[in-house]
Design an enzyme around this catalytic site. Structure first.
Site, mmCIF file in Angstrom:
data_model
loop_
_atom_site.group_PDB
_atom_site.id
_atom_site.type_symbol
_atom_site.label_atom_id
_atom_site.label_comp_id
_atom_site.label_asym_id
_atom_site.label_seq_id
_atom_site.Cartn_x
_atom_site.Cartn_y
_atom_site.Cartn_z
ATOM 1 N N SER A 105 0.782 -1.143 0.006
ATOM 2 C CA SER A 105 -0.029 0.031 0.072
ATOM 3 C C SER A 105 0.714 1.259 0.091
ATOM 4 C CB SER A 105 -0.843 -0.025 1.168
ATOM 5 O OG SER A 105 -1.940 0.937 0.897
ATOM 6 N N ASP A 132 -8.873 -4.327 -6.210
ATOM 7 C CA ASP A 132 -8.709 -3.330 -5.283
ATOM 8 C C ASP A 132 -9.391 -2.040 -5.646
ATOM 9 O OD1 ASP A 132 -7.399 -1.798 -3.629
ATOM 10 O OD2 ASP A 132 -5.285 -2.430 -3.874
ATOM 11 N N HIS A 192 -7.838 -4.926 -1.869
ATOM 12 C CA HIS A 192 -6.622 -4.215 -1.600
ATOM 13 C C HIS A 192 -5.764 -5.230 -0.534
ATOM 14 C CE1 HIS A 192 -4.138 -0.778 -0.854
ATOM 15 N NE2 HIS A 192 -4.153 -1.030 0.345
#
Length: 188
Positions: A55, A138, A173
């Site tokens: 991330s 995502d 994600h």
């Protein structure tokens, strides 16, 4: 070993704020300086250093590898934002302008461009071997960031080290949620 870089919340508000907006380069420098320190102290050498992050850490991993490819043998950016000039146009990207800034502000635009991995890839450069990992569904960091980054690098950079893309199908994600999928991802 794990490195906590500025910009995360692990060490409180000041630590977080010291790595956001116009301080983002400090976070990238934390990674670069840690690798340089280990090399300078003869604890290791670039051919034995691999970095990875997910991330926000994926962005930092890619930015460090693009800015100082000589320090790393491998980099694994996971579900990262790599196009810092267009991130706010996709899915929930607009909610991250408090962290990164907005291209609508001319000074922030220049800052974003200065560390945007996608916009700092240099033609013909020998980058570390890289495995970009993303998830097909995502909604926080759309996979288009990884697709664009890998395509750009595969077109422009030295072919000496591989630039690879791994896409987890039917995942968001946080990747796949089964133990066997976790093992597959870790193995890759």
């Amino acid at each position: 070993a794990y490195l906590m870089i500025r910009g995360g919340g692990e060490k409180g508000v000041y630590w977080h704020q010291d790595g956001k907006l116009n301080n983002r380069q400090k976070s990238i420098n934390d990674i670069i300086n840690a690798a340089q320190y280990l090399i300078d102290k003869k604890m290791t050498q670039p051919s034995k250093i691999a970095i990875s992050g997910g991330s926000h850490g994926g962005l930092m991993t890619a930015a460090a590898a693009v800015q100082r490819p000589d320090l790393f043998a491998a980099a694994v950016p996971v579900v990262g934002v790599f196009d810092m000039l267009r991130f706010e146009k996709f899915t929930v990207g607009t909610f991250h302008t408090d962290e990164y800034g907005s291209v609508k502000d001319s000074l922030m635009f220049l800052n974003l461009k200065s560390f945007s991995p996608l916009h700092n890839v240099k033609k013909g450069t020998k980058y570390p071997s890289m495995l970009f990992m993303t998830s097909a569904y995502d909604d926080r960091v759309p996979p288009l960031h990884s697709y664009k980054m890998v395509a750009t690098m595969q077109e422009l950079v030295s072919k000496e080290n591989p630039i690879l893309l791994r896409v987890e199908k039917n995942a968001g994600h946080n990747g796949a949620r089964t133990y066997s999928k976790f093992i597959d991802e870790s193995t890759d």
